[in-house]
Scaffold this motif. Structure first.
Motif, mmCIF file in Angstrom:
data_model
loop_
_atom_site.group_PDB
_atom_site.id
_atom_site.type_symbol
_atom_site.label_atom_id
_atom_site.label_comp_id
_atom_site.label_asym_id
_atom_site.label_seq_id
_atom_site.Cartn_x
_atom_site.Cartn_y
_atom_site.Cartn_z
ATOM 1 N N ALA A 53 0.841 -1.199 0.000
ATOM 2 C CA ALA A 53 0.000 0.000 0.000
ATOM 3 C C ALA A 53 0.872 1.243 0.000
ATOM 4 O O ALA A 53 1.907 1.290 0.677
ATOM 5 C CB ALA A 53 -0.919 0.011 1.226
ATOM 6 N N ARG A 54 0.453 2.243 -0.771
ATOM 7 C CA ARG A 54 1.118 3.543 -0.771
ATOM 8 C C ARG A 54 0.046 4.605 -0.979
ATOM 9 O O ARG A 54 -1.058 4.321 -1.431
ATOM 10 C CB ARG A 54 2.191 3.652 -1.846
ATOM 11 C CG ARG A 54 1.690 3.745 -3.265
ATOM 12 C CD ARG A 54 2.842 3.790 -4.275
ATOM 13 N NE ARG A 54 3.716 4.919 -4.095
ATOM 14 C CZ ARG A 54 3.586 6.084 -4.737
ATOM 15 N NH1 ARG A 54 2.603 6.263 -5.603
ATOM 16 N NH2 ARG A 54 4.452 7.067 -4.525
ATOM 17 N N TRP A 55 0.401 5.838 -0.690
ATOM 18 C CA TRP A 55 -0.551 6.941 -0.743
ATOM 19 C C TRP A 55 -0.998 7.213 -2.178
ATOM 20 O O TRP A 55 -0.184 7.518 -3.043
ATOM 21 C CB TRP A 55 0.096 8.192 -0.140
ATOM 22 C CG TRP A 55 -0.818 9.370 -0.050
ATOM 23 C CD1 TRP A 55 -0.854 10.455 -0.884
ATOM 24 C CD2 TRP A 55 -1.841 9.584 0.933
ATOM 25 N NE1 TRP A 55 -1.819 11.324 -0.475
ATOM 26 C CE2 TRP A 55 -2.444 10.822 0.642
ATOM 27 C CE3 TRP A 55 -2.288 8.858 2.034
ATOM 28 C CZ2 TRP A 55 -3.481 11.340 1.410
ATOM 29 C CZ3 TRP A 55 -3.309 9.376 2.802
ATOM 30 C CH2 TRP A 55 -3.894 10.590 2.482
ATOM 31 N N ARG A 56 -2.282 7.010 -2.411
ATOM 32 C CA ARG A 56 -3.008 7.453 -3.587
ATOM 33 C C ARG A 56 -2.612 6.842 -4.930
ATOM 34 O O ARG A 56 -3.419 6.191 -5.575
ATOM 35 C CB ARG A 56 -2.908 8.982 -3.718
ATOM 36 C CG ARG A 56 -3.582 9.736 -2.595
ATOM 37 C CD ARG A 56 -5.056 9.840 -2.817
ATOM 38 N NE ARG A 56 -5.745 10.494 -1.728
ATOM 39 C CZ ARG A 56 -6.859 11.195 -1.866
ATOM 40 N NH1 ARG A 56 -7.399 11.352 -3.071
ATOM 41 N NH2 ARG A 56 -7.433 11.721 -0.810
ATOM 42 N N LEU A 57 -1.393 7.096 -5.399
ATOM 43 C CA LEU A 57 -1.086 6.832 -6.812
ATOM 44 C C LEU A 57 -0.359 5.498 -7.005
ATOM 45 O O LEU A 57 0.423 5.069 -6.160
ATOM 46 C CB LEU A 57 -0.237 7.966 -7.384
ATOM 47 C CG LEU A 57 -0.862 9.355 -7.306
ATOM 48 C CD1 LEU A 57 0.084 10.389 -7.898
ATOM 49 C CD2 LEU A 57 -2.203 9.407 -8.019
ATOM 50 N N VAL A 58 -0.603 4.885 -8.159
ATOM 51 C CA VAL A 58 0.044 3.621 -8.456
ATOM 52 C C VAL A 58 1.526 3.832 -8.754
ATOM 53 O O VAL A 58 1.941 4.896 -9.195
ATOM 54 C CB VAL A 58 -0.634 2.908 -9.646
ATOM 55 C CG1 VAL A 58 -2.067 2.544 -9.307
ATOM 56 C CG2 VAL A 58 -0.587 3.775 -10.904
ATOM 57 N N SER A 59 2.282 2.801 -8.511
ATOM 58 C CA SER A 59 3.717 2.798 -8.793
ATOM 59 C C SER A 59 4.147 1.366 -9.026
ATOM 60 O O SER A 59 3.563 0.434 -8.462
ATOM 61 C CB SER A 59 4.505 3.399 -7.632
ATOM 62 O OG SER A 59 5.893 3.198 -7.798
ATOM 63 N N LYS A 60 5.191 1.195 -9.860
ATOM 64 C CA LYS A 60 5.769 -0.123 -10.097
ATOM 65 C C LYS A 60 7.020 -0.353 -9.241
ATOM 66 O O LYS A 60 7.665 -1.396 -9.372
ATOM 67 C CB LYS A 60 6.151 -0.264 -11.573
ATOM 68 C CG LYS A 60 4.974 -0.196 -12.524
ATOM 69 C CD LYS A 60 5.433 -0.366 -13.966
ATOM 70 C CE LYS A 60 4.263 -0.321 -14.942
ATOM 71 N NZ LYS A 60 4.709 -0.519 -16.346
#
Length: 122
Positions: free
Chosen positions: A97-104
């Motif tokens: 989980a991370r804040w708001r935006l997707v990331s790879k």
């Protein structure tokens, strides 16, 4: 914060599984959720992610068309539907989980679950 992954198991090639990751201790609707996997002797690699709203999803090329990520804010749960499984999908699958935006990028995820093992036999 706790992320509890489940749903892994042993399946034959061509089969399917649905992974679940139940989140607690955070405001689920504020967090992008992801799935990564780690095969023996390899680094953890990105599989899929979904934005805080569910409006954006991304996948690694090797699973496009076979895996689908989704989220249920009422249940605080993210899912990974895995179809047409291949032996190369064998790995421990982790939700992050991370804040708001997707990331790879694995280092951009703040919270991690304990992992669930997926084994695909040929």
């Amino acid at each position: 914060v706790q992320l509890q992954a489940s749903g892994g198991g042993l399946v034959q090639a061509g089969g399917f599984l649905r992974l679940s990751c139940a989140a607690s201790g955070l405001t689920f609707s504020n967090y992008a959720m992801s799935w990564f996997r780690q095969a023996p002797g390899k680094e953890r690699e990105f599989v899929s992610a979904i934005s805080w709203s569910g409006g954006a999803t991304i996948y690694v090329d090797s699973v496009k068309g076979r895996f689908t990520i989704s989220r249920d804010s009422g249940e605080n749960t993210v899912y990974l539907q895995m179809n047409s499984l291949k032996p190369e999908d064998t790995a421990v699958y982790y939700c992050g989980a991370r804040w708001r935006l997707v990331s790879k990028t694995v280092s951009e995820y703040v919270y991690w679950g304990q992992g669930t093992l997926v084994t695909v036999s040929s």
